[in-house]
Design a protein around this motif. Structure first.
Motif, short mmCIF file in Angstrom:
data_model
loop_
_atom_site.label_atom_id
_atom_site.label_comp_id
_atom_site.label_asym_id
_atom_site.label_seq_id
_atom_site.Cartn_x
_atom_site.Cartn_y
_atom_site.Cartn_z
N ARG A 76 0.86 -1.21 0.00
CA ARG A 76 0.00 0.00 0.00
C ARG A 76 0.89 1.25 0.00
O ARG A 76 0.65 2.20 -0.74
CB ARG A 76 -0.90 0.01 1.24
N GLN A 77 1.93 1.23 0.85
CA GLN A 77 2.79 2.41 0.97
C GLN A 77 3.56 2.65 -0.34
O GLN A 77 3.69 3.79 -0.79
CB GLN A 77 3.76 2.23 2.15
N THR A 78 4.06 1.57 -0.94
CA THR A 78 4.81 1.73 -2.21
C THR A 78 3.93 2.40 -3.26
O THR A 78 4.37 3.29 -3.99
CB THR A 78 5.26 0.34 -2.74
N ILE A 79 2.68 1.96 -3.33
CA ILE A 79 1.79 2.55 -4.34
C ILE A 79 1.56 4.03 -4.03
O ILE A 79 1.63 4.89 -4.92
CB ILE A 79 0.44 1.78 -4.41
N LEU A 80 1.34 4.34 -2.77
CA LEU A 80 1.14 5.76 -2.40
C LEU A 80 2.38 6.59 -2.76
O LEU A 80 2.27 7.71 -3.23
CB LEU A 80 0.82 5.89 -0.91
N GLY A 97 -8.36 8.99 -20.24
CA GLY A 97 -8.68 9.48 -18.90
C GLY A 97 -7.99 10.77 -18.49
O GLY A 97 -7.40 11.47 -19.31
N ARG A 98 -8.09 11.07 -17.19
CA ARG A 98 -7.59 12.33 -16.63
C ARG A 98 -6.61 12.01 -15.50
O ARG A 98 -6.89 11.14 -14.66
CB ARG A 98 -8.76 13.14 -16.07
N PHE A 99 -5.52 12.75 -15.49
CA PHE A 99 -4.44 12.49 -14.53
C PHE A 99 -4.95 12.52 -13.08
O PHE A 99 -4.71 11.59 -12.30
CB PHE A 99 -3.32 13.52 -14.75
N ALA A 100 -5.69 13.59 -12.72
CA ALA A 100 -6.13 13.73 -11.33
C ALA A 100 -7.02 12.55 -10.92
O ALA A 100 -6.96 12.07 -9.78
CB ALA A 100 -6.90 15.04 -11.16
N ASP A 101 -7.84 12.07 -11.84
CA ASP A 101 -8.74 10.95 -11.52
C ASP A 101 -7.97 9.63 -11.42
O ASP A 101 -8.30 8.76 -10.62
CB ASP A 101 -9.86 10.85 -12.56
N LYS A 102 -6.93 9.50 -12.24
CA LYS A 102 -6.11 8.27 -12.15
C LYS A 102 -5.42 8.21 -10.79
O LYS A 102 -5.32 7.14 -10.18
CB LYS A 102 -5.02 8.27 -13.23
N ILE A 103 -4.95 9.36 -10.32
CA ILE A 103 -4.34 9.40 -8.98
C ILE A 103 -5.35 8.88 -7.96
O ILE A 103 -5.02 8.05 -7.11
CB ILE A 103 -3.93 10.85 -8.62
N GLU A 104 -6.58 9.37 -8.05
CA GLU A 104 -7.61 8.96 -7.07
C GLU A 104 -7.91 7.46 -7.19
O GLU A 104 -8.12 6.78 -6.18
CB GLU A 104 -8.88 9.79 -7.23
N LYS A 105 -7.98 6.94 -8.41
CA LYS A 105 -8.26 5.51 -8.60
C LYS A 105 -7.15 4.66 -7.98
O LYS A 105 -7.40 3.66 -7.30
CB LYS A 105 -8.37 5.18 -10.09
N ASN A 106 -5.90 5.06 -8.23
CA ASN A 106 -4.78 4.27 -7.69
C ASN A 106 -4.71 4.38 -6.17
O ASN A 106 -4.44 3.39 -5.49
CB ASN A 106 -3.46 4.73 -8.34
N SER A 180 0.98 -1.47 -16.66
CA SER A 180 0.60 -2.62 -15.81
C SER A 180 1.87 -3.33 -15.31
O SER A 180 1.99 -3.62 -14.11
CB SER A 180 -0.24 -3.63 -16.60
N ASN A 181 2.81 -3.58 -16.22
CA ASN A 181 4.01 -4.33 -15.82
C ASN A 181 4.88 -3.54 -14.85
O ASN A 181 5.47 -4.11 -13.93
CB ASN A 181 4.83 -4.73 -17.06
N PHE A 182 4.93 -2.23 -15.03
CA PHE A 182 5.71 -1.42 -14.08
C PHE A 182 5.11 -1.55 -12.68
O PHE A 182 5.83 -1.70 -11.69
CB PHE A 182 5.73 0.05 -14.53
N THR A 183 3.78 -1.50 -12.60
CA THR A 183 3.11 -1.62 -11.29
C THR A 183 3.37 -3.01 -10.69
O THR A 183 3.62 -3.13 -9.47
CB THR A 183 1.59 -1.37 -11.47
N ILE A 184 3.34 -4.03 -11.52
CA ILE A 184 3.63 -5.40 -11.05
C ILE A 184 5.06 -5.47 -10.49
O ILE A 184 5.30 -6.03 -9.41
CB ILE A 184 3.42 -6.41 -12.21
N SER A 185 6.00 -4.87 -11.21
CA SER A 185 7.40 -4.88 -10.76
C SER A 185 7.56 -4.17 -9.42
O SER A 185 8.27 -4.65 -8.53
CB SER A 185 8.32 -4.17 -11.76
N LEU A 186 6.90 -3.01 -9.31
CA LEU A 186 6.98 -2.26 -8.06
C LEU A 186 6.51 -3.11 -6.89
O LEU A 186 7.12 -3.15 -5.82
CB LEU A 186 6.05 -1.05 -8.12
N ILE A 187 5.39 -3.80 -7.09
CA ILE A 187 4.82 -4.63 -6.01
C ILE A 187 5.78 -5.78 -5.69
O ILE A 187 6.05 -6.08 -4.53
CB ILE A 187 3.41 -5.13 -6.38
N ASN A 188 6.34 -6.39 -6.73
CA ASN A 188 7.29 -7.49 -6.50
C ASN A 188 8.50 -7.05 -5.71
O ASN A 188 8.95 -7.73 -4.78
CB ASN A 188 7.77 -8.08 -7.83
#
Ligand code: NAD
Length: 479
Positions: A76-80, A97-106, A180-188
């Motif tokens: 959770r912290q890494t994503i934040l 989409g819109r940058f500000a909304d993507k921030i909120e979704k993530n 998607s893959n960057f997010t997967i790598s970050l989580i790993n």
């Protein structure tokens, strides 16, 4: 015969492609993966990813629950910490989409996806002794990710599935694979830093429809989770595997004469304009009682709606609808305009409007293709009805029986209850923007995989587990 450079390239690509596919088939039957190392979970072929995930899951399940909980907190912290980066990547790669909304979704996916607390064991005791129920992992889950939420779906599925003790092999959308893959790598990286094994989440560099099918058919994949349109849902259902499918919607939003029109106008523009309407649950058509329609439109215009009229509506329809379908049937949007800003769509019909505009509002008749098609862009049709019962009956028709999402603005409790029952949807929102249904300004947890066709609804950690019961006869009551 003389072969030019382009032909030669094509031949080489074809041969490599065939080799890749053959490898896939051989390995699928016997799973002999050779690729041992990956870049933080990203492999070059799907079989290697599946084998790595299998090994990771065996190690992962040996960790204590406390360690699993710590890993999830760190994710959770890494994503934040990376909100801006991943949101920017998603928007640059897909141009949706819109940058500000993507921030909120993530942010929402990072903070409100349930973790281990969702797996609470239950115990029963009576004269016969004690029975304990716990939730066990499936093992390796295959997850197909849409282009419309390429990072938030990975975060949401990743946290839920890891919380359940599973490893995951993702097949991202080819047009959104890098984010998607960057997010997967970050989580790993986070899992490993916190003391977990490598490759708990896996993916491949170049996902395709073929790699999705290998995943769906692979014996080591114990559960397939798909989030996307009708084609991928059908493909997964046909695979014969256990499937959790989150499919398309076309959410109608009914506005009745008792609605707080100031709030309804604001909520609808905020909801329908959220991330330029690419989220499956956003308001896709407004069905309003005639008596309050003019006032509703006024309120919507105060909050960022721009109303198109006559010829402008015809022009915008030609622009954004590739296949008009017909009443009762879906058409298809023009992909070029999916998720685009309202002012850019307006520009292409020769209209200069403020870049702050959230939606283009079009009053149309019931047969209009804008009503029947899941467009995923901020051109929002509005239809007038003589009474609220007619609006609700029509809502049932234009939702196509998906039973995905619907909403209403009304203060009449009988009307609220009637529509909630008749729509029979996974999500039903009363007096709020539709996104409040996924915990954004509404009570409860979030999910980006709303499994309507298979019935799980808002998926969560426990959705991705197997229930196991252990019974001890005759002992362990303490009273
Ligand atoms: P899409 O259907 O084009 O793609 C979704 C995923 O499925 C991608 O990874 C794609 O590569 C894969 N895919 C597509 N056709 C396939 C096939 N025949 N076989 C195997 N894999 C296939 O959808 P999209 O444009 O990325 O996303 C938008 C769609 O997803 C909309 O219909 C939206 O309503 C739906 N969606 C639903 C939810 C939900 O929770 N119910 C959430 C997000 C998106």
């Amino acid at each position: 015969m003389k072969i030019n450079e382009d032909d030669l390239k094509l031949i080489i690509e074809n041969v490599l492609d065939k080799l890749g596919k053959t490898e896939g088939k051989i390995e699928n039957s016997d799973s002999l993966s050779t690729e041992k190392s990956s870049q933080d979970g990203i492999f070059s072929d799907i079989n290697s990813a599946i084998n790595a995930a299998e090994s990771a899951q065996i190690e992962f399940i040996k960790l204590s629950l406390e360690k699993r909980g710590e890993i999830i907190r760190n994710i959770r912290q890494t994503i934040l910490d990376n909100l801006e980066k991943i949101s920017k990547m998603a928007i640059e790669e897909t141009s949706f989409g819109r940058f500000a909304d993507k921030i909120e979704k993530n942010r929402l996916a990072a903070l409100k996806t349930p973790g281990l607390e969702d797996l609470e064991p239950t115990a029963y005791s009576d004269d016969h002794g004690m029975t304990l129920t716990e939730r066990a992992p499936f093992g390796v889950i295959g997850s197909i990710i849409p282009s419309t939420n390429p990072t938030s779906s990975v975060i949401n599925n990743g946290i839920s599935m890891i919380a359940g003790g599973n490893a995951v092999v993702f097949n991202p959308h080819p047009a959104a694979k890098n984010s998607s893959n960057f997010t997967i790598s970050l989580i790993n990286q986070t899992v490993v830093k916190a003391g977990g094994p490598q490759n708990v989440l896996c993916s491949i560099k170049n996902p395709t429809i073929d790699s999705a099918h290998i995943l769906m058919e692979h014996p080591k994949i114990k559960l397939m989770v798909v989030t996307g349109g009708p084609a991928v849902v059908k493909a997964a259902m046909d695979s014969g595997k256990k499937v959790i499918a989150a499919g398309p919607g076309n959410p109608p939003c009914v506005v009745g004469q008792t609605a707080d029109l100031e709030k309804a106008g604001r909520d609808i523009v905020n909801g329908a304009g959220f991330d330029n309407n690419i989220v499956c649950l956003c308001e896709k058509e407004i069905l309003a009682v005639s008596q309050i329609t003019d006032k509703l439109k006024e309120e919507m215009k105060k909050n960022g709606a721009y109303e198109l009229k006559g010829e402008q509506i015809e022009k915008v329809t030609e622009l954004v609808i590739a296949d008009p379908g017909k009443p009762g049937h879906e058409g298809a949007p023009n992909k070029k305009y999916v998720g685009k800003d309202a002012y850019l769509i307006a520009r292409d019909i020769g209209l200069t409007i403020s870049p702050e505009t959230r939606i283009l509002l079009c009053e149309v008749n019931k047969e209009h293709p804008l009503v029947w098609t899941e467009q995923l862009l901020p051109v929002i049709p509005l239809v007038r009805f003589d009474c609220i019962d007619d609006a609700m009956d029509f809502a049932l028709k234009c939702e196509h029986g998906f039973r995905h999402t619907a909403s209403i603005h009304s203060k009449n409790i009988a009307t609220l209850s009637k529509m909630a029952k008749m729509m029979d949807c996974s999500l039903f929102i009363k007096n709020g923007p539709n996104y409040s249904g996924i915990g954004f300004g509404g009570a409860g947890y979030t999910s980006f995989t709303i499994a309507t066709p298979t019935g799980e609804g808002m998926t969560r950690a426990r959705t991705f587990t197997r229930e196991r019961r252990c019974v001890l006869v005759g002992y362990f009551r303490i009273v």
